[in-house]
Each structure stands twice: as structure tokens, then as C-alpha cells.
Design an enzyme around this catalytic site. Structure first.
Site, PDB file in Angstrom:
ATOM      1  N   SER A 154     -28.210  15.841   8.149  1.00 40.62           N
ATOM      2  CA  SER A 154     -26.895  15.708   7.540  1.00 40.62           C
ATOM      3  C   SER A 154     -25.853  15.808   8.650  1.00 40.62           C
ATOM      4  O   SER A 154     -25.776  16.822   9.337  1.00 40.62           O
ATOM      5  CB  SER A 154     -26.700  16.831   6.517  1.00 40.62           C
ATOM      6  OG  SER A 154     -25.387  16.826   6.021  1.00 40.62           O
ATOM      7  N   LYS A 180     -27.841  11.082   7.067  1.00 38.42           N
ATOM      8  CA  LYS A 180     -26.844  11.219   5.991  1.00 38.42           C
ATOM      9  C   LYS A 180     -25.522  11.525   6.659  1.00 38.42           C
ATOM     10  O   LYS A 180     -25.449  12.436   7.488  1.00 38.42           O
ATOM     11  CB  LYS A 180     -27.277  12.344   5.045  1.00 38.42           C
ATOM     12  CG  LYS A 180     -26.173  13.066   4.291  1.00 38.42           C
ATOM     13  CD  LYS A 180     -26.782  14.017   3.257  1.00 38.42           C
ATOM     14  CE  LYS A 180     -25.924  15.252   3.039  1.00 38.42           C
ATOM     15  NZ  LYS A 180     -26.553  16.199   2.085  1.00 38.42           N
ATOM     16  N   LYS A 182     -21.451  12.512   6.122  1.00 42.14           N
ATOM     17  CA  LYS A 182     -20.463  13.037   5.189  1.00 42.14           C
ATOM     18  C   LYS A 182     -19.285  12.078   5.145  1.00 42.14           C
ATOM     19  O   LYS A 182     -18.866  11.546   6.194  1.00 42.14           O
ATOM     20  CB  LYS A 182     -19.990  14.418   5.657  1.00 42.14           C
ATOM     21  CG  LYS A 182     -21.093  15.478   5.638  1.00 42.14           C
ATOM     22  CD  LYS A 182     -21.438  15.884   4.217  1.00 42.14           C
ATOM     23  CE  LYS A 182     -22.370  17.091   4.194  1.00 42.14           C
ATOM     24  NZ  LYS A 182     -22.673  17.516   2.815  1.00 42.14           N
ATOM     25  N   ASP A 207     -22.656  11.342   1.729  1.00 43.72           N
ATOM     26  CA  ASP A 207     -22.417  12.498   0.856  1.00 43.72           C
ATOM     27  C   ASP A 207     -20.921  12.774   0.794  1.00 43.72           C
ATOM     28  O   ASP A 207     -20.291  13.073   1.816  1.00 43.72           O
ATOM     29  CB  ASP A 207     -23.162  13.725   1.406  1.00 43.72           C
ATOM     30  CG  ASP A 207     -23.085  14.926   0.472  1.00 43.72           C
ATOM     31  OD1 ASP A 207     -22.436  14.833  -0.593  1.00 43.72           O
ATOM     32  OD2 ASP A 207     -23.679  15.974   0.810  1.00 43.72           O
ATOM     33  N   GLU A 232     -24.180  10.485  -2.532  1.00 41.09           N
ATOM     34  CA  GLU A 232     -24.384  11.825  -3.076  1.00 41.09           C
ATOM     35  C   GLU A 232     -23.053  12.408  -3.558  1.00 41.09           C
ATOM     36  O   GLU A 232     -22.058  12.399  -2.824  1.00 41.09           O
ATOM     37  CB  GLU A 232     -24.978  12.691  -1.948  1.00 41.09           C
ATOM     38  CG  GLU A 232     -25.360  14.103  -2.330  1.00 41.09           C
ATOM     39  CD  GLU A 232     -25.982  14.851  -1.147  1.00 41.09           C
ATOM     40  OE1 GLU A 232     -26.347  14.211  -0.130  1.00 41.09           O
ATOM     41  OE2 GLU A 232     -26.087  16.084  -1.231  1.00 41.09           O
ATOM     42  N   ASP A 257     -25.782  16.358  -6.404  1.00 35.85           N
ATOM     43  CA  ASP A 257     -26.068  17.613  -5.700  1.00 35.85           C
ATOM     44  C   ASP A 257     -25.372  18.734  -6.486  1.00 35.85           C
ATOM     45  O   ASP A 257     -25.981  19.365  -7.355  1.00 35.85           O
ATOM     46  CB  ASP A 257     -25.545  17.493  -4.249  1.00 35.85           C
ATOM     47  CG  ASP A 257     -25.594  18.790  -3.452  1.00 35.85           C
ATOM     48  OD1 ASP A 257     -25.961  19.833  -4.011  1.00 35.85           O
ATOM     49  OD2 ASP A 257     -25.253  18.780  -2.243  1.00 35.85           O
ATOM     50  N   LYS A 281     -31.713  21.744  -4.519  1.00 34.26           N
ATOM     51  CA  LYS A 281     -31.477  22.890  -3.631  1.00 34.26           C
ATOM     52  C   LYS A 281     -31.806  24.135  -4.426  1.00 34.26           C
ATOM     53  O   LYS A 281     -31.181  24.402  -5.450  1.00 34.26           O
ATOM     54  CB  LYS A 281     -30.001  22.971  -3.230  1.00 34.26           C
ATOM     55  CG  LYS A 281     -29.546  21.976  -2.198  1.00 34.26           C
ATOM     56  CD  LYS A 281     -28.071  22.194  -1.867  1.00 34.26           C
ATOM     57  CE  LYS A 281     -27.585  21.084  -0.951  1.00 34.26           C
ATOM     58  NZ  LYS A 281     -26.115  21.101  -0.807  1.00 34.26           N
ATOM     59  N   GLY A 309     -30.123  20.931   1.723  1.00 37.01           N
ATOM     60  CA  GLY A 309     -30.071  22.119   2.571  1.00 37.01           C
ATOM     61  C   GLY A 309     -28.722  22.796   2.476  1.00 37.01           C
ATOM     62  O   GLY A 309     -27.745  22.196   2.012  1.00 37.01           O
TER      63      GLY A 309
HETATM   64  O1  OSB Z   1     -23.621  18.858   0.305  1.00 41.79           O
HETATM   65  O2  OSB Z   1     -25.593  18.815   1.037  1.00 41.79           O
HETATM   66  C1  OSB Z   1     -24.467  19.311   1.043  1.00 41.79           C
HETATM   67  C2  OSB Z   1     -24.293  21.983   3.722  1.00 41.79           C
HETATM   68  C3  OSB Z   1     -23.555  22.938   3.081  1.00 41.79           C
HETATM   69  C4  OSB Z   1     -23.087  22.710   1.818  1.00 41.79           C
HETATM   70  C5  OSB Z   1     -23.362  21.496   1.191  1.00 41.79           C
HETATM   71  C6  OSB Z   1     -24.134  20.532   1.829  1.00 41.79           C
HETATM   72  C7  OSB Z   1     -24.564  20.778   3.132  1.00 41.79           C
HETATM   73  C8  OSB Z   1     -25.285  19.798   3.935  1.00 41.79           C
HETATM   74  C9  OSB Z   1     -26.140  20.317   5.058  1.00 41.79           C
HETATM   75  O3  OSB Z   1     -25.178  18.600   3.791  1.00 41.79           O
HETATM   76  C10 OSB Z   1     -27.581  20.196   4.746  1.00 41.79           C
HETATM   77  C11 OSB Z   1     -28.434  20.973   5.724  1.00 41.79           C
HETATM   78  O4  OSB Z   1     -28.612  22.183   5.554  1.00 41.79           O
HETATM   79  O5  OSB Z   1     -28.944  20.366   6.645  1.00 41.79           O
HETATM   80 MG    MG Z   2     -24.517  17.349  -0.796  1.00 45.05          MG
END
Ligand code: OSB
Ligand code: MG
Length: 387
Positions: A154, A180, A182, A207, A232, A257, A281, A309
Site C-alpha cells: 500500500s 495499491k 492511495k 484506495d 477500495e 474496507d 481486516k 493491513g
Molecule cells: O485503508 O487499507 C487502509 C493503513 C491504515 C489505515 C487504513 C489503511 C491502511 C493501509 C496500509 O492501506 C496497509 C498496510 O498495513 O500495509
Molecule cells: Mg483501505
């Protein structure tokens, strides 16, 4: 598949909770904010048969979910831990004091509304203690069918699209099998185009962390031309109906999510057509047992899932690898190497990337050992409650 063989009860003596501050290798920026230090709660279940470890994946601020670290700390110490230690909720005796099976944790905590991340961390610690005592791995317990899982990464929002391309190149060079990125309004189509142009047909998804509304549907539809694996959580956590409306407008599969806070929420989302892919998650849904139920539901419905994650330490990262080894996890998850976030982890053998995969631990319980010196070095607060 439901859990084949439940874990035996443990004799609980207490819980130790710690707040840790782990420095991140680089700032992590999403549509809701930037983190430079991972603030997390580590749970140690103290039992007559040995310790168990869990992690409460809240963040310092309630920006991803309504939960946040100080809130989880308070609710855990004020209500959840005492309930687990007492064997009663209010005037309702539920079991013999002190004796607790992992499968009963959620039921004991159920009268307390919400706070799923706090509950999940406590359940994981009890589960780890129980499985270690039995000599069984978490992977075996949940029904893992793989010994390693494909690793996606991510990638936070960078300074500009060129910086994003550089960052993504680094992860591809390391061997991550899925990227992925953001996105947020103003940093969506351009960023996605830059990554597609630079790297061609790599497995790519985006995402939004709930940064859009239905009024942005035209912009989001522009992403259709990039052949993304999925988008996402474009809309708010409780926007199940709007997500269904948006899903009908987009060619890109919609994945949820934040909205999937429970197996019931997953059932509703599937019934409404709000998502065709689900990010699971364990923290967000109240624990690994609920996560397995969501997996089972999606597998039965033919809906692909993947393991999300929350910048886990070595504790949650090991558990996520076990979860992601279930048969319905057909898309690569955000189960990255520890080094993606940390230079120093709190386990003795942090997860590493091997040929684009992370190994599912086979040792008892979580299958990782805590590094007591690192744990102490990162601890900023500590509280122990005993029976
Ligand atoms: O939206 O998936 C998410 C981290 C913190 C809060 C929300 C998200 C995330 C990540 C990181 O995208 C995922 C990771 O731990 O690698
Ligand atoms: Mg997410």
C-alpha cells in the site's frame, strides 16, 4: 470452512497493555492524514500456561475509523479486560472466573457496543496463548491452505506523481506483486495515469479511504480506463446504498474496507450489491474469528477477498499472513514485509519478502517471538490488570 477444532480454555491471570510508538521508515499519507510514528497497543495475555500476544490496531486519531488509541486504551482497561477476567458482565455470570476459551471472548465482550479493534487485540492475545499451550499454529487453526502468501504493498500519497512513480518503482524492484496507491480528490486520475504509464499492466488498485461522494461519480468513472483490480472504499463507512449505486456506474470493481465492520455488514453489502470484492481486516471486524466468518461467507458467495493491513507490528503481521492463507483470499493482500514500515520490529524474526511472498509462520500460536528489548524501547505507557 469454519474453524475445524476450537482451542481449549486458558486460565487467565491478567492482561498487560502497552502503548508503543514505532517510528515509520517514511511518512504514510492517505486521504485522511499523515503518520510518521505508528502508535499501537500491544496486549499480553498472562495465563497459567504462558503468555499470548495481540495487537490493537487503532491509530492515534479517529480518522480511519471512530476508534483511536486512547479510546481503545480506556475501554479496554475500564470495561473489556475486567469483563474477561471476571467471567461476568454486569450481574450476568457467564462462566467460571478466569477460565476462558478463545471462542468465548467475543461473546463475553458483546454487550459492549463497538470498539472492535480493542476487542480484536484482546481476542488475539487469548488465542495466541491457547494455541501456544496446545502446540498448534494459528495457520493450522484457521485452516490455512498455503505456506506463503503473495505480497502487495500500500503506497501512500506522495509529493507529486513523479515521486509516486519513483516510490512504486522501488517496491516493484523489491518484488511486490501488486501495487495499491492511495487517492483523494485532486490526486486520483493523474496519479493513477502516471503509474500506469510508467509500469504498464502491473496489478494495480486504488484506495480512497472514503474521500468521495456520489457527486464525484464522473471523476471515479475516469479511473475505468486504467483496468484497475478494484477501487477500495470510495464513499463513507455507512454509505452501503450509495456504494451500490456507484458500483453500477463503474466498470472498476468496488471493494469495501471501512464499511465491513462485521460479518453482518458483509452480508448486507453483498445483498445490496455494494461491493464485488471485500478487504478483510481482523482488527476492523472485531477479531480473527469474525474475519474467518467473513471469508467463509464470501467464499460461498464467490466474492474474492484479500487481507488488508493496519501497519501491523510483527504480531499482527504474523496473524495476517495466516489469515491470508485461507482459500478465499484470491487477491494479493497488504501483507508486506515488516521493512515496508519499520527499520526495527518488536519480533525476533520480522516478516521478509521472498520472491514476492511472505511466509505463513508455522510455530506455535502466532509463530513469532517477541523481542523484549525492542518492546521495552518502544513502550510509552504500560498498565497491568490481574485477577
Ligand atoms: O485503508 O487499507 C487502509 C493503513 C491504515 C489505515 C487504513 C489503511 C491502511 C493501509 C496500509 O492501506 C496497509 C498496510 O498495513 O500495509
Ligand atoms: Mg483501505
Amino acid at each position: 470452512m469454519p474453524i475445524a477444532r476450537p482451542a481449549a480454555s486458558v486460565a487467565l491471570e491478567g492482561f498487560e497493555l502497552r502503548v508503543l510508538h514505532l517510528p515509520l521508515v517514511a511518512p504514510f499519507t492517505t486521504s485522511f492524514g499523515t503518520e510518521t510514528v505508528r502508535e499501537v497497543i500491544v496486549v499480553r495475555a498472562l495465563t497459567s500456561g504462558g503468555d499470548g500476544w495481540g495487537e490493537i490496531v487503532t491509530q492515534a486519531d479517529p480518522l480511519y475509523s471512530s476508534e483511536y488509541t486512547q479510546g481503545a486504551w480506556d475501554v479496554a482497561l475500564r470495561f473489556l479486560v475486567p469483563a474477561l477476567l471476571d467471567g461476568a458482565v454486569g450481574d450476568r455470570a457467564v462462566r467460571e472466573p478466569g477460565l476462558l476459551a478463545p471462542d468465548d471472548v467475543a461473546g463475553v465482550l458483546e454487550p459492549f457496543k463497538g470498539h472492535r479493534m480493542a476487542k480484536a487485540g484482546l481476542e488475539l492475545a487469548v488465542l495466541d496463548a491457547a494455541l501456544r499451550a496446545e502446540g498448534r499454529s494459528l495457520g493450522e487453526y484457521v485452516g490455512a491452505v498455503r505456506d506463503r502468501v503473495p505480497s502487495g504493498v500500500s503506497v501512500g500519497i506522495q509529493r507529486d506523481p513523479a515521486a509516486l512513480v519513483d516510490t512504486v518503482r522501488g517496491y516493484l524492484d523489491e518484488g511486490y506483486v501488486r501495487i495499491k496507491i492511495k487517492i483523494k480528490p485532486g490526486r486520483d486520475v493523474g496519479d493513477t495515469a502516471a503509474v500506469r504509464d510508467a509500469f504498464g499492466t502491473i496489478p494495480l488498485q486504488v484506495d480512497a479511504n472514503s474521500a468521495y461522494t456520489l457527486a464525484d461519480a464522473d471523476t471515479l468513472a475516469e479511473l475505468d480506463r486504467f483496468d484497475l483490480l478494484l477501487i477500495e472504499q470510495p464513499l463513507q463507512e455507512d454509505d452501503l446504498v450509495d456504494h451500490a449505486t456507484l458500483a453500477r456506474r463503474l466498470r472498476t470493481p468496488v471493494c469495501l474496507d471501512e464499511s465491513i465492520v462485521s460479518d453482518k455488514a458483509a452480508a448486507d453489502a453483498l445483498a445490496l450489491g455494494s461491493a464485488s470484492v471485500v478487504n478483510i481486516k481482523a482488527g476492523r471486524v472485531g477479531g480473527y474469528l469474525e474475519a474467518v466468518r467473513i471469508h467463509d461467507r464470501c467464499l460461498a458467495a464467490g466474492v474474492p477477498v484479500w487481507c488488508g493491513g493496519m501497519l501491523e507490528t510483527g504480531i499482527g503481521r504474523a496473524a495476517n499472513a495466516a489469515l491470508a492463507a485461507l482459500p478465499g483470499f484470491t487477491l494479493p493482500g497488504d501483507v508486506s514485509a515488516s521493512s515496508r514500515f519499520y527499520t526495527r520490529d518488536i519480533v525476533t524474526e520480522p516478516a521478509v519478502l521472498e520472491d514476492g511472498h511472505v511466509r505463513v509462520p508455522t510455530g506455535h500460536g502466532l509463530g513469532v517471538e517477541i523481542d523484549p528489548v525492542a518492546l521495552d524501547d518502544f513502550t510509552v505507557a504500560r498498565e497491568t490488570l490481574t485477577r
